[in-house]
Design a protein around this motif. Structure first.
Motif, PDB file in Angstrom:
ATOM      1  N   SER A  10      51.588  72.071  -9.710  1.00 21.50           N
ATOM      2  CA  SER A  10      52.411  72.190  -8.503  1.00 21.50           C
ATOM      3  C   SER A  10      53.886  72.015  -8.832  1.00 21.50           C
ATOM      4  O   SER A  10      54.736  72.767  -8.339  1.00 21.50           O
ATOM      5  N   ARG A  84      56.082  59.442   1.756  1.00 20.10           N
ATOM      6  CA  ARG A  84      55.399  60.735   1.641  1.00 20.10           C
ATOM      7  C   ARG A  84      55.842  61.679   2.754  1.00 20.10           C
ATOM      8  O   ARG A  84      55.952  62.891   2.547  1.00 20.10           O
ATOM      9  N   ALA A  88      57.621  65.252   2.195  1.00 21.78           N
ATOM     10  CA  ALA A  88      57.116  66.476   2.825  1.00 21.78           C
ATOM     11  C   ALA A  88      58.218  67.188   3.600  1.00 21.78           C
ATOM     12  O   ALA A  88      58.365  68.411   3.517  1.00 21.78           O
ATOM     13  N   TRP A 156      59.520  63.885  -3.891  1.00 19.54           N
ATOM     14  CA  TRP A 156      58.080  64.189  -3.882  1.00 19.54           C
ATOM     15  C   TRP A 156      57.399  63.530  -5.071  1.00 19.54           C
ATOM     16  O   TRP A 156      56.332  62.918  -4.924  1.00 19.54           O
ATOM     17  N   GLN A 160      54.452  59.697  -5.464  1.00 20.03           N
ATOM     18  CA  GLN A 160      53.147  59.524  -6.104  1.00 20.03           C
ATOM     19  C   GLN A 160      52.888  58.060  -6.467  1.00 20.03           C
ATOM     20  O   GLN A 160      51.767  57.681  -6.779  1.00 20.03           O
ATOM     21  N   TYR A 211      53.302  73.930   1.029  1.00 25.05           N
ATOM     22  CA  TYR A 211      53.000  72.781   0.170  1.00 25.05           C
ATOM     23  C   TYR A 211      53.587  71.505   0.784  1.00 25.05           C
ATOM     24  O   TYR A 211      52.995  70.432   0.688  1.00 25.05           O
ATOM     25  N   THR A 215      51.706  68.063   1.856  1.00 29.66           N
ATOM     26  CA  THR A 215      52.137  66.775   1.312  1.00 29.66           C
ATOM     27  C   THR A 215      52.105  65.662   2.360  1.00 29.66           C
ATOM     28  O   THR A 215      52.033  64.481   2.003  1.00 29.66           O
ATOM     29  N   HIS A 221      44.384  63.592   1.225  1.00 28.55           N
ATOM     30  CA  HIS A 221      44.993  62.921   0.078  1.00 28.55           C
ATOM     31  C   HIS A 221      44.148  61.771  -0.466  1.00 28.55           C
ATOM     32  O   HIS A 221      44.521  61.157  -1.449  1.00 28.55           O
TER      33      HIS A 221
END
Length: 227
Positions: A10, A84, A88, A156, A160, A211, A215, A221
């Motif tokens: 990605s 997150r 997004a 982004w 994580q 995408y 997200t 997720h």
């Protein structure tokens, strides 16, 4: 390790799809660098362009690690979903910007001018490039050029919640931008025209918007969180 492969792919694709934006931000510089290489150094053009871009993506990876540390700290708190959501929204904004549907992300880029004002005079010392170390140093500095595509991707990657993974994602994102910028250094007009065409930019923008929607935090997720 296999569970991070989709994320790495990605990141690479985001860099690749952002090619039209990269040409606008750095394509002119790549062409100028190529033209400014002295005649006696022309046989090293490809080497210089590779080293410049290597320095650039090393800076991206460093930014990914720095912001990834912050992302890791936030991931341990109730604010994890908020990060997150921000990631997004930035990806969606980037998609709108790439497709020329909304340019609000430019205001975010302007915020990075504070740092760039201090780095630009240093970067200009290495132009024209006279040797390999100049090309690498210039890339290391130019990696901090204010760029909405980079900002969106680094947030982004930081979302994580793992600094090492964030750095790796930014490395793969940087690799995704290589084909476009290397080609622009060799004045590949056909590729440049193709990537900047309305249809290509709209398609790339739409894919990044989708995408970005993906997200957003949600049940889809859970498999990522478990790993």
């Amino acid at each position: 390790m296999l569970d991070v492969v989709p994320l790495l792919i990605s990141a690479f694709i985001i860099g690749l799809l952002g090619g039209g934006h990269c040409i606008g931000m750095c394509g002119g510089l790549m062409g100028a660098l190529a033209l400014a290489i002295p005649k006696e150094q022309q046989h090293k053009k490809l080497l210089y362009l590779i080293l410049y871009n290597l320095g650039r993506i090393i800076s991206y990876a460093a930014a990914g690690f720095i912001f990834g540390l912050a992302g890791w700290a936030i991931d341990q708190s109730p604010a994890a979903d908020a990060l997150r959501i921000i990631a997004a929204l930035l990806l969606i904004s980037m998609g709108l910007y790439l497709a020329n549907w909304w340019s609000g992300l430019v205001k975010i880029e302007q915020g990075g001018q504070v740092l760039w004002r201090h780095l630009r005079p240093i970067a200009q010392r290495y132009i024209p490039i006279q040797k390999s170390s100049h090309a690498l140093s210039l890339g290391l500095l130019w990696g901090w050029l204010p760029c909405g595509l980079v900002y969106s991707t680094v947030i982004w990657s930081a979302s994580q919640g793992d600094a090492s993974l964030s750095a790796l994602l930014m490395l793969f994102f940087g690799l995704g931008t290589w084909p476009t910028l290397i080609a622009s250094g060799f004045a590949a007009e056909r590729l440049t025209h193709f990537l900047r065409s309305r249809k290509v930019r709209s398609a790339a923008g739409l894919m990044i918007i989708l995408y970005g929607i993906w997200t957003f935090p949600g049940p889809h997720h859970h498999w990522l969180i478990e790993h």
